[in-house]
Design a protein around this motif. Structure first.
Motif, PDB file in Angstrom:
ATOM      1  N   LEU A  85       0.830  -1.200   0.000  1.00 21.15           N
ATOM      2  CA  LEU A  85       0.000   0.000   0.000  1.00 21.15           C
ATOM      3  C   LEU A  85       0.866   1.252   0.000  1.00 21.15           C
ATOM      4  N   ASP A  86       2.059   1.117  -0.542  1.00 24.28           N
ATOM      5  CA  ASP A  86       3.041   2.186  -0.441  1.00 24.28           C
ATOM      6  C   ASP A  86       2.771   3.305  -1.427  1.00 24.28           C
ATOM      7  N   SER A  87       3.453   4.431  -1.183  1.00 22.27           N
ATOM      8  CA  SER A  87       3.390   5.537  -2.118  1.00 22.27           C
ATOM      9  C   SER A  87       4.339   5.247  -3.278  1.00 22.27           C
ATOM     10  N   ALA A  88       4.321   6.129  -4.266  1.00 25.74           N
ATOM     11  CA  ALA A  88       5.147   5.941  -5.454  1.00 25.74           C
ATOM     12  C   ALA A  88       6.634   5.929  -5.103  1.00 25.74           C
ATOM     13  N   VAL A  89       7.402   5.149  -5.870  1.00 26.84           N
ATOM     14  CA  VAL A  89       8.847   5.022  -5.666  1.00 26.84           C
ATOM     15  C   VAL A  89       9.542   5.541  -6.914  1.00 26.84           C
ATOM     16  N   GLU A  90      10.631   6.295  -6.718  1.00 25.31           N
ATOM     17  CA  GLU A  90      11.422   6.765  -7.857  1.00 25.31           C
ATOM     18  C   GLU A  90      12.865   6.344  -7.669  1.00 25.31           C
ATOM     19  N   ALA A  91      13.431   5.752  -8.719  1.00 25.06           N
ATOM     20  CA  ALA A  91      14.830   5.334  -8.673  1.00 25.06           C
ATOM     21  C   ALA A  91      15.318   5.098 -10.097  1.00 25.06           C
ATOM     22  N   GLY A  92      16.549   5.475 -10.347  1.00 18.47           N
ATOM     23  CA  GLY A  92      17.163   5.217 -11.650  1.00 18.47           C
ATOM     24  C   GLY A  92      16.425   5.832 -12.820  1.00 18.47           C
ATOM     25  N   GLY A  93      15.692   6.924 -12.580  1.00 19.95           N
ATOM     26  CA  GLY A  93      14.938   7.573 -13.659  1.00 19.95           C
ATOM     27  C   GLY A  93      13.556   6.981 -13.866  1.00 19.95           C
ATOM     28  N   LEU A  94      13.235   5.926 -13.121  1.00 21.95           N
ATOM     29  CA  LEU A  94      11.922   5.288 -13.227  1.00 21.95           C
ATOM     30  C   LEU A  94      11.032   5.729 -12.080  1.00 21.95           C
ATOM     31  N   LYS A  95       9.734   5.759 -12.337  1.00 24.88           N
ATOM     32  CA  LYS A  95       8.760   6.020 -11.270  1.00 24.88           C
ATOM     33  C   LYS A  95       7.762   4.871 -11.294  1.00 24.88           C
ATOM     34  N   LEU A  96       7.557   4.258 -10.123  1.00 22.63           N
ATOM     35  CA  LEU A  96       6.626   3.137  -9.998  1.00 22.63           C
ATOM     36  C   LEU A  96       5.563   3.515  -8.971  1.00 22.63           C
ATOM     37  N   ASP A  97       4.306   3.414  -9.370  1.00 23.55           N
ATOM     38  CA  ASP A  97       3.199   3.788  -8.486  1.00 23.55           C
ATOM     39  C   ASP A  97       2.318   2.576  -8.193  1.00 23.55           C
ATOM     40  N   PRO A  98       2.417   2.011  -6.962  1.00 23.54           N
ATOM     41  CA  PRO A  98       1.618   0.828  -6.621  1.00 23.54           C
ATOM     42  C   PRO A  98       0.112   1.070  -6.681  1.00 23.54           C
ATOM     43  N   ALA A  99      -0.316   2.323  -6.412  1.00 28.27           N
ATOM     44  CA  ALA A  99      -1.750   2.628  -6.401  1.00 28.27           C
ATOM     45  C   ALA A  99      -2.369   2.502  -7.794  1.00 28.27           C
ATOM     46  N   THR A 100      -1.637   2.956  -8.810  1.00 30.49           N
ATOM     47  CA  THR A 100      -2.168   2.900 -10.183  1.00 30.49           C
ATOM     48  C   THR A 100      -1.573   1.736 -10.983  1.00 30.49           C
ATOM     49  N   ARG A 101      -0.605   1.020 -10.388  1.00 31.03           N
ATOM     50  CA  ARG A 101       0.092  -0.097 -11.055  1.00 31.03           C
ATOM     51  C   ARG A 101       0.774   0.359 -12.343  1.00 31.03           C
ATOM     52  N   ARG A 102       1.341   1.583 -12.315  1.00 34.36           N
ATOM     53  CA  ARG A 102       2.003   2.106 -13.508  1.00 34.36           C
ATOM     54  C   ARG A 102       3.486   2.341 -13.262  1.00 34.36           C
ATOM     55  N   VAL A 103       4.269   2.098 -14.313  1.00 32.81           N
ATOM     56  CA  VAL A 103       5.702   2.383 -14.294  1.00 32.81           C
ATOM     57  C   VAL A 103       5.952   3.382 -15.417  1.00 32.81           C
ATOM     58  N   THR A 104       6.613   4.499 -15.103  1.00 31.86           N
ATOM     59  CA  THR A 104       6.891   5.507 -16.126  1.00 31.86           C
ATOM     60  C   THR A 104       8.351   5.932 -16.082  1.00 31.86           C
ATOM     61  N   ARG A 105       8.798   6.492 -17.209  1.00 34.03           N
ATOM     62  CA  ARG A 105      10.175   6.981 -17.339  1.00 34.03           C
ATOM     63  C   ARG A 105      10.101   8.370 -17.943  1.00 34.03           C
ATOM     64  N   ALA A 106      10.605   9.361 -17.218  1.00 30.26           N
ATOM     65  CA  ALA A 106      10.620  10.729 -17.730  1.00 30.26           C
ATOM     66  C   ALA A 106      11.910  10.952 -18.508  1.00 30.26           C
ATOM     67  N   GLY A 107      11.774  11.449 -19.715  1.00 27.09           N
ATOM     68  CA  GLY A 107      12.951  11.716 -20.545  1.00 27.09           C
ATOM     69  C   GLY A 107      12.775  13.009 -21.302  1.00 27.09           C
ATOM     70  N   THR A 108      13.701  13.281 -22.208  1.00 31.87           N
ATOM     71  CA  THR A 108      13.642  14.519 -22.988  1.00 31.87           C
ATOM     72  C   THR A 108      12.421  14.528 -23.909  1.00 31.87           C
ATOM     73  N   ASP A 109      11.950  13.320 -24.247  1.00 28.67           N
ATOM     74  CA  ASP A 109      10.780  13.210 -25.134  1.00 28.67           C
ATOM     75  C   ASP A 109       9.476  13.063 -24.346  1.00 28.67           C
ATOM     76  N   GLY A 110       9.502  13.453 -23.066  1.00 25.54           N
ATOM     77  CA  GLY A 110       8.299  13.374 -22.235  1.00 25.54           C
ATOM     78  C   GLY A 110       8.268  12.116 -21.383  1.00 25.54           C
ATOM     79  N   VAL A 111       7.110  11.861 -20.779  1.00 23.63           N
ATOM     80  CA  VAL A 111       6.943  10.707 -19.893  1.00 23.63           C
ATOM     81  C   VAL A 111       6.456   9.511 -20.707  1.00 23.63           C
ATOM     82  N   ARG A 112       7.186   8.411 -20.586  1.00 19.97           N
ATOM     83  CA  ARG A 112       6.803   7.197 -21.318  1.00 19.97           C
ATOM     84  C   ARG A 112       6.412   6.111 -20.326  1.00 19.97           C
ATOM     85  N   GLU A 113       5.328   5.409 -20.654  1.00 15.64           N
ATOM     86  CA  GLU A 113       4.881   4.325 -19.780  1.00 15.64           C
ATOM     87  C   GLU A 113       5.600   3.035 -20.145  1.00 15.64           C
TER      88      GLU A 113
END
Length: 194
Positions: A85-113
């Motif tokens: 039930l944790d909050s979102a985690v960010e590491a190595g340029g990745l963001k993982l959100d347990p609440a929405t079950r989504r993994v995203t990567r922010a880069g120069t071309d925007g946020v990619r899932e």
């Protein structure tokens, strides 16, 4: 058999008391960590203490509302498995959100899932919340799959491979390093060891 996430255990059971069953579960290695909420019509303080001493994580006296029961369940699960039930985690340029079950990567071309399966999601979540540490296949099986599941250690390799494949399009596959003879590590300074 797969262990449940949590047990609602009635004090009054046919055959043996819920109290005896709770003590039995707490005494066995496989069920020692099993979250237990005792349900009972007994409201005496001595009975509540008896239930908690037997190993129950919480105690609910009848009659109770569904809202209270659900709140107690959420609280026990939060204490037992904060990752779930944790909050979102960010590491190595990745963001993982347990609440929405989504993994995203922010880069120069925007946020990619990043599209990952449920097992790869749990594996990545574990890696991201325990970075830079080497985890053996046995440890990963225990923490990601659960010690009650009888799976070959080779299965870990298959899921790590799938996870790397999912991370490849966002240039994050090298975050998961193989440590020869030891296991795997999530590193925030990838050295290209894939």
């Amino acid at each position: 058999a797969v262990l449940p996430d949590l047990v609602l255990l009635d004090w009054m059971l046919p055959g043996q008391s819920g109290l005896a069953l709770a003590k039995q579960w707490r005494g066995a290695a496989r069920t020692r960590e099993l979250p237990i909420i005792m349900l009972t019509a007994r409201s005496d303080e001595a009975d509540k203490i008896g239930g908690l001493d037997a190993g129950a994580d919480d105690y609910l006296t009848k009659p109770f509302s569904t809202k209270e029961l659900l709140a107690r369940i959420r609280a026990v699960l939060r204490r037992k498995a904060p990752e779930a039930l944790d909050s979102a985690v960010e590491a190595g340029g990745l963001k993982l959100d347990p609440a929405t079950r989504r993994v995203t990567r922010a880069g120069t071309d925007g946020v990619r899932e990043v599209r990952v399966g449920p097992t790869e999601f749990r594996l990545l979540h574990f890696f991201m919340t325990h970075p830079e540490r080497v985890h053996s296949r046995a440890q990963l099986l225990d923490r990601v799959w659960g010690d009650h599941v009888f799976i070959e250690e080779r299965t870990v390799d298959v899921h790590v491979k799938r996870l790397r494949e999912a991370l490849q399009p966002v240039q994050c596959a090298t975050l998961i390093e193989t440590v020869r003879g030891a296991g795997y590590r999530f590193t925030q300074q990838p050295g290209g060891a894939a």
